[in-house]
Design an enzyme around this catalytic site. Structure first.
Site, short mmCIF file in Angstrom:
data_model
loop_
_atom_site.label_atom_id
_atom_site.label_comp_id
_atom_site.label_asym_id
_atom_site.label_seq_id
_atom_site.Cartn_x
_atom_site.Cartn_y
_atom_site.Cartn_z
N LEU A 48 0.92 -1.08 -0.05
CA LEU A 48 0.05 -0.05 0.16
C LEU A 48 0.93 1.20 -0.06
O LEU A 48 1.70 1.39 0.65
CB LEU A 48 -1.03 0.10 1.15
CG LEU A 48 -2.27 -0.62 1.26
CD1 LEU A 48 -3.16 -0.41 2.55
CD2 LEU A 48 -3.10 0.12 0.14
N ASP A 49 0.70 2.16 -1.00
CA ASP A 49 1.41 3.39 -0.89
C ASP A 49 1.27 4.16 0.36
O ASP A 49 0.39 4.15 1.12
CB ASP A 49 0.83 4.30 -2.03
CG ASP A 49 1.24 3.80 -3.51
OD1 ASP A 49 2.20 2.92 -3.51
OD2 ASP A 49 0.53 3.84 -4.39
N PRO A 50 2.36 4.96 0.69
CA PRO A 50 2.30 5.78 2.05
C PRO A 50 0.97 6.59 2.12
O PRO A 50 0.49 6.76 3.17
CB PRO A 50 3.51 6.69 1.88
CG PRO A 50 4.53 5.71 1.26
CD PRO A 50 3.49 5.02 0.10
#
Length: 314
Positions: A48-50
């Site tokens: 999951l992207d930041p």
């Protein structure tokens, strides 16, 4: 001959279904959970992207052997698209590269959705973890190199328009398979509509087979973690371990067969066993066996005989 070092950490196994907060990277989240549990090993099932929040399944110990099954599961995302601007990262992190004063109508959006369901071809974002000649695309893009990624086949089960908060934003929910980039969906819809777009908010709602009821937060994990005691004290991980989802839960996609202790011992030694019971499958390319609710092995069933391929120690 070099001696093997002693494994560091507890031999704890199971899944933590983390509700990852915004601004925390997936690698950082795994490290945090591994440290809290003092686990020997850990890994996650899908980055999951930041800037994204939501479900990040983290496997501990023997559960890391089941990561591929969760990776292959369907995922549900809730995301907001900001219209009028395309960005080089396809989300809020990047800089604007294209602008438009046009805003799509509700009718235009609903008419577009069927193009984005079923098996389609998708070009991943330039700022993604896709490898090009052994290098990550985002490393090349950040280094100023031109990134040209080929389209890939993905599968989208559904894409629904949830709401229209204002003329410049639309909220969608998507159910999709492995390898789908929601940022690319926003980018491509914006181009198709002639108004450009980027993801302004993204949350992963579900990762099959886990549900929102399985979610735990970093704060809940920290509250359950044992406090630091004196040098002679033995910390209790009971409250923390109670938050784990059992390893076998990741294998809901496989036939599951209950076996007795004798059969479990034979399988753990690498031996095949004949499955007993009226409901035991006769053939299965892949299945798992459990004893007292605990996962014993994954293997194949041929002519009623279970042949282990991957054995679990706990």
């Amino acid at each position: 001959m070099a001696r093997r070092g002693k494994k560091k950490g507890r031999p704890v196994s199971g899944w933590i279904v983390l509700d990852k907060p915004v601004d925390m990277g997936s690698t950082e989240a795994v490290s945090k959970v591994k440290w809290l549990f003092k686990a020997e090993k850990a890994g996650h099932a899908g980055t999951l992207d930041p800037l994204a929040s939501g479900m990040l399944p983290i496997a501990l110990g023997e559960a890391t052997k089941t990561v591929p099954y969760v990776m292959d599961g369907a995922k549900i995302y809730r995301f907001t698209v900001g219209w009028g601007e395309e960005r080089n990262t396809d989300d809020l992190e990047g800089v604007a590269t294209k602008n438009s004063d046009k805003r799509p109508s509700e009718a235009e959006l609903k008419a577009l959705l069927p193009r984005y369901t079923g098996v389609i071809m998708q070009v991943p974002p330039k700022f993604s973890a896709v490898k090009i000649g052994g290098e990550r695309a985002y490393d090349l893009a950040r280094g100023g190199e031109e990134v040209d990624l080929p389209p890939r086949e993905i599968e989208i089960g559904r894409l629904d328009l949830v709401s229209l908060p204002d003329a410049s934003h639309a909220v969608f929910e998507i159910e999709c398979g492995k390898g789908t980039y929601v940022r690319s969906i926003a980018r491509d819809m914006g181009r198709d509509l002639g108004c450009y777009g980027h993801v302004s908010e993204l949350r992963r709602v579900e990762v099959e087979p886990f549900t929102p009821d399985d979610l735990v937060t970093i704060e809940e994990l920290e509250a359950a973690a044992p406090s630091e005691g004196g040098p002679d004290s033995t910390p209790s991980f009971a409250a923390l371990d109670a938050l784990l989802v059992d390893t076998v839960a990741a294998l809901d996609c496989l036939p599951q067969v209950k076996i007795g202790d004798d059969a479990a011992s034979r399988i753990r030694s690498g031996n095949p066993v004949i499955l007993r019971g009226r409901d035991a499958p006769v053939e299965a390319a892949e299945a798992c066996v459990t004893a007292h609710g605990r996962l014993v092995a994954i293997g194949a069933i041929e002519a009623g005989m279970f042949k282990p391929k991957r054995v679990f120690s706990v």
